[in-house]
Write a protein that holds these residues in place. Sequence first.
Motif, mmCIF file in Angstrom:
data_model
loop_
_atom_site.group_PDB
_atom_site.id
_atom_site.type_symbol
_atom_site.label_atom_id
_atom_site.label_comp_id
_atom_site.label_asym_id
_atom_site.label_seq_id
_atom_site.Cartn_x
_atom_site.Cartn_y
_atom_site.Cartn_z
ATOM 1 N N ARG A 199 0.847 -1.199 0.000
ATOM 2 C CA ARG A 199 0.000 0.000 0.000
ATOM 3 C C ARG A 199 0.870 1.232 0.000
ATOM 4 N N SER A 200 0.332 2.298 -0.620
ATOM 5 C CA SER A 200 1.033 3.577 -0.619
ATOM 6 C C SER A 200 0.082 4.737 -0.356
ATOM 7 N N SER A 201 -1.196 4.435 -0.240
ATOM 8 C CA SER A 201 -2.213 5.463 -0.011
ATOM 9 C C SER A 201 -2.486 5.622 1.479
ATOM 10 N N PRO A 202 -2.883 6.806 1.927
ATOM 11 C CA PRO A 202 -3.279 6.970 3.335
ATOM 12 C C PRO A 202 -4.616 6.312 3.642
ATOM 13 N N THR A 203 -5.353 5.895 2.599
ATOM 14 C CA THR A 203 -6.629 5.216 2.795
ATOM 15 C C THR A 203 -6.421 3.707 2.731
ATOM 16 N N ALA A 204 -7.492 2.951 2.963
ATOM 17 C CA ALA A 204 -7.425 1.491 2.906
ATOM 18 C C ALA A 204 -7.489 1.032 1.452
ATOM 19 N N LEU A 205 -6.450 1.348 0.713
ATOM 20 C CA LEU A 205 -6.328 0.995 -0.700
ATOM 21 C C LEU A 205 -5.086 0.126 -0.880
ATOM 22 N N LEU A 206 -5.305 -1.118 -1.291
ATOM 23 C CA LEU A 206 -4.212 -2.054 -1.479
ATOM 24 C C LEU A 206 -3.833 -2.130 -2.945
ATOM 25 N N GLU A 207 -2.541 -2.351 -3.203
ATOM 26 C CA GLU A 207 -2.025 -2.524 -4.554
ATOM 27 C C GLU A 207 -1.490 -3.949 -4.651
ATOM 28 N N ILE A 208 -2.003 -4.692 -5.623
ATOM 29 C CA ILE A 208 -1.748 -6.130 -5.699
ATOM 30 C C ILE A 208 -1.070 -6.459 -7.019
ATOM 31 N N SER A 209 0.120 -7.045 -6.931
ATOM 32 C CA SER A 209 0.912 -7.399 -8.108
ATOM 33 C C SER A 209 1.143 -8.899 -8.147
ATOM 34 N N GLY A 210 1.757 -9.351 -9.234
ATOM 35 C CA GLY A 210 2.108 -10.753 -9.334
ATOM 36 C C GLY A 210 3.028 -11.169 -8.205
ATOM 37 N N ALA A 211 2.998 -12.437 -7.861
ATOM 38 C CA ALA A 211 3.831 -12.944 -6.769
ATOM 39 C C ALA A 211 5.295 -12.620 -7.019
ATOM 40 N N GLY A 212 5.943 -12.033 -6.008
ATOM 41 C CA GLY A 212 7.357 -11.705 -6.117
ATOM 42 C C GLY A 212 7.664 -10.378 -6.788
ATOM 43 N N VAL A 213 6.649 -9.716 -7.327
ATOM 44 C CA VAL A 213 6.880 -8.435 -7.999
ATOM 45 C C VAL A 213 6.957 -7.322 -6.954
ATOM 46 N N SER A 214 7.989 -6.502 -7.049
ATOM 47 C CA SER A 214 8.163 -5.393 -6.120
ATOM 48 C C SER A 214 9.066 -4.341 -6.746
ATOM 49 N N LYS A 215 9.080 -3.173 -6.142
ATOM 50 C CA LYS A 215 10.031 -2.148 -6.568
ATOM 51 C C LYS A 215 11.453 -2.672 -6.465
ATOM 52 N N ALA A 216 11.738 -3.367 -5.370
ATOM 53 C CA ALA A 216 13.101 -3.854 -5.132
ATOM 54 C C ALA A 216 13.537 -4.841 -6.203
#
Length: 289
Positions: A199-216
């Motif tokens: 999550r990156s929002s101040p609200t209850a908003l989730l961001e869902i990506s493929g397994a193992g996907v991340s900025k890192a």
Amino acid sequence: MTPPVPGPPVAPRPTRLIATDLDGTLLRDDKTVSDRTIAALAAAEEAGIEVFFVTGRPARWMDVVSDHVHGHGLAICANGAAVVDLHRGRRIVEVSPLEHTVALNVVTALRGAAPSTSFAVERTSSFHHEPGYPPLHLDPTAIVAPAEKLLDEDFAASVDPDGVGRPVLKLLAHHPDLDPDAFLALARTVAGDLASFTRSSPTALLEISGAGVSKAGTLAHCCAERGISPAEVVAFGDMPNDIEMLAWAGTSYAMANAHPDVLAATTRRTESNNDDGVAVIIERILQAR
């Protein structure tokens, strides 16, 4: 036995790449880039340091920094699901998709655990959402329908011919009542084995990506292609979707305005986004050269 004589201290590796989040980090709260930050970014690139914008934003929302791109011109968008060439009309050059069947399974799991959850689907070419989902930006081209239909390729073909076959970058899930961190913890408990949740929002908003996907993960891939090690990367962030990137980078800074979990993830701090915290550190890096 005589103890070994310690060798000379190892000098820190010079910075070769700066990886910075945008909202709440590089951008001020009014979504602008300050003159000081613009100058610092240009000076870093002039000194031979690459700058990567690493964000949860989709490619279509990158116009906010397009005028401040130098050198390579690449950005990592959608929390690592897409690598975007900002020099070529925000063209997506690499994708790590969320498979449709996985997304449907996540929808089913979250509906069961938190029945008031509403969803949106972010594809490489479009954004569509359910009737109850509160979009941050009104998009007249968005299709409004249940998530199950939005993720169905036959339905997509009938209403959005240009989007047929286009990968899903991420699924978004919003809850009107739950605490944001509690919603994230719940989602990871019921569906964390299916996909990556953040999550990156101040609200209850989730961001869902493929397994193992991340900025890192995507940043590590891009750096490996350039022969850049984690020790040569300085990273900045403020929200939970930045934590893995901050842990991966050799040097990382939490913004003064960061989420408590981000503050706990790194010992280094810089000024807030409204006080040009990224520029402050870039200036120090350049002064130390």
